[in-house]
Design an enzyme around this catalytic site. Sequence first.
Site, PDB file in Angstrom:
ATOM      1  N   THR B  38       0.859  -1.178   0.000  1.00  0.00           N
ATOM      2  CA  THR B  38       0.000   0.000   0.000  1.00  0.00           C
ATOM      3  C   THR B  38       0.899   1.233   0.000  1.00  0.00           C
ATOM      4  O   THR B  38       1.663   1.449   0.945  1.00  0.00           O
ATOM      5  CB  THR B  38      -0.908  -0.001   1.250  1.00  0.00           C
ATOM      6  OG1 THR B  38      -1.708  -1.183   1.226  1.00  0.00           O
ATOM      7  CG2 THR B  38      -1.810   1.218   1.269  1.00  0.00           C
ATOM      8  N   TYR B  39       0.811   2.002  -1.082  1.00  0.00           N
ATOM      9  CA  TYR B  39       1.670   3.180  -1.219  1.00  0.00           C
ATOM     10  C   TYR B  39       0.950   4.434  -0.772  1.00  0.00           C
ATOM     11  O   TYR B  39      -0.240   4.621  -1.059  1.00  0.00           O
ATOM     12  CB  TYR B  39       2.116   3.343  -2.672  1.00  0.00           C
ATOM     13  CG  TYR B  39       3.183   2.349  -3.049  1.00  0.00           C
ATOM     14  CD1 TYR B  39       4.519   2.639  -2.832  1.00  0.00           C
ATOM     15  CD2 TYR B  39       2.842   1.112  -3.589  1.00  0.00           C
ATOM     16  CE1 TYR B  39       5.506   1.714  -3.156  1.00  0.00           C
ATOM     17  CE2 TYR B  39       3.819   0.175  -3.912  1.00  0.00           C
ATOM     18  CZ  TYR B  39       5.143   0.486  -3.697  1.00  0.00           C
ATOM     19  OH  TYR B  39       6.107  -0.421  -4.007  1.00  0.00           O
ATOM     20  N   PHE B  40       1.704   5.288  -0.093  1.00  0.00           N
ATOM     21  CA  PHE B  40       1.130   6.523   0.433  1.00  0.00           C
ATOM     22  C   PHE B  40       1.722   7.746  -0.272  1.00  0.00           C
ATOM     23  O   PHE B  40       2.898   7.755  -0.632  1.00  0.00           O
ATOM     24  CB  PHE B  40       1.426   6.659   1.927  1.00  0.00           C
ATOM     25  CG  PHE B  40       0.789   5.593   2.766  1.00  0.00           C
ATOM     26  CD1 PHE B  40      -0.527   5.707   3.168  1.00  0.00           C
ATOM     27  CD2 PHE B  40       1.515   4.478   3.152  1.00  0.00           C
ATOM     28  CE1 PHE B  40      -1.124   4.722   3.943  1.00  0.00           C
ATOM     29  CE2 PHE B  40       0.929   3.491   3.931  1.00  0.00           C
ATOM     30  CZ  PHE B  40      -0.388   3.609   4.321  1.00  0.00           C
ATOM     31  N   VAL B 108      -2.332   5.948  -2.263  1.00  0.00           N
ATOM     32  CA  VAL B 108      -2.290   6.160  -3.714  1.00  0.00           C
ATOM     33  C   VAL B 108      -2.812   4.936  -4.447  1.00  0.00           C
ATOM     34  O   VAL B 108      -3.634   5.053  -5.362  1.00  0.00           O
ATOM     35  CB  VAL B 108      -0.848   6.455  -4.178  1.00  0.00           C
ATOM     36  CG1 VAL B 108      -0.780   6.595  -5.685  1.00  0.00           C
ATOM     37  CG2 VAL B 108      -0.320   7.697  -3.489  1.00  0.00           C
ATOM     38  N   ALA B 109      -2.315   3.776  -4.058  1.00  0.00           N
ATOM     39  CA  ALA B 109      -2.714   2.537  -4.737  1.00  0.00           C
ATOM     40  C   ALA B 109      -2.206   1.343  -3.962  1.00  0.00           C
ATOM     41  O   ALA B 109      -1.261   1.446  -3.172  1.00  0.00           O
ATOM     42  CB  ALA B 109      -2.152   2.507  -6.152  1.00  0.00           C
TER      43      ALA B 109
END
Lengths: 183, 183
Positions: B38-40, B108-109
């Site tokens: 999980t990208y921030f 982000v995604a």
Amino acid sequence: MTTYEVEQKFRIEDAAALEERLSSLGATPMVAIEQVDTYFAHPVRDFRETDEAFRLRRVGSQNFVTYKGPKIDATTKTRREIELPLPEGKDYAAEFRSLVEVLGFRVVADVSKVRRTTELNWEGGTIEVSLDDVADVGQYVELELVVPESEVASAKNRLASLASGLRLQLNERRSYLEILIGE
Amino acid sequence: MTTYEVEQKFRIEDAAALEERLSSLGATPMVAIEQVDTYFAHPVRDFRETDEAFRLRRVGSQNFVTYKGPKIDATTKTRREIELPLPEGKDYAAEFRSLVEVLGFRVVADVSKVRRTTELNWEGGTIEVSLDDVADVGQYVELELVVPESEVASAKNRLASLASGLRLQLNERRSYLEILIGE
């Protein structure tokens, strides 16, 4: 789970008298622990204005990361709190601090205290009572309940009643960090 | 400890041929794992411009938090990396995500992949080879070494040599996240 920490803090005028009153109310023996809280400033948000806090807490070898949201009540310090355990050890704490710093957070101060905690039965429930000796700040007592949102109102009433029973009057809304950095 | 992840990534043209070459070079059997990253996005820093990444990784029940600094080399993706383990479990991952979000970071995604990893002896050292099947992205192979700063240059040379030996040509500098969101 998101819980609400409902607490009131008071400056201690007479520690011996307070301990005597706690004891007469049936408080369990105190357990002393050393806590070091490292508080961070947000990259852009001014936590003093938003009334938030983000910190790394070390209790002996145990580590925790904590976010505290704005206070939602003037008398008690009711606020949203997210506290998560982290792996143990001083090295881990140092690495986690590096991670937080590389994301643009800045260390504001370390708040170091010896906390002696006890539990007290009061009006049919258990309240946590902490006597804090805070380096460069002073002696304080915190009354605390951690409850789901639906029980915040009744928790506040119970704390006010206990404070009165313990003859605590010098209510302190500022955090130790705020007192330490002189706000 | 701060280490440097030196890696090269290639799009796979012919997976069967690549696996055959790996096998003939004595690669150990592949172990498949599912990874969800999980990208921030940072509250104010644009990680696309600063070429950084901050993510929560879940590998089965294991959780990690990772910061990757800007790439410091055009060919390999050499960069500073801080990766720390977190307590286990999906619930913990969800709570840590809440903590990060309340600090102003935004998801982000999610990049979801099945990674099959093997180790290969090459020029006197061990290189990690990962075949990635990335949801909505495609099939890629990553060659990776994690080394202290003093060994970055020699690590790069060894990766280039192995890439040549495996006849890998479609070098890909973009992250899976960048490919996924179309940059």
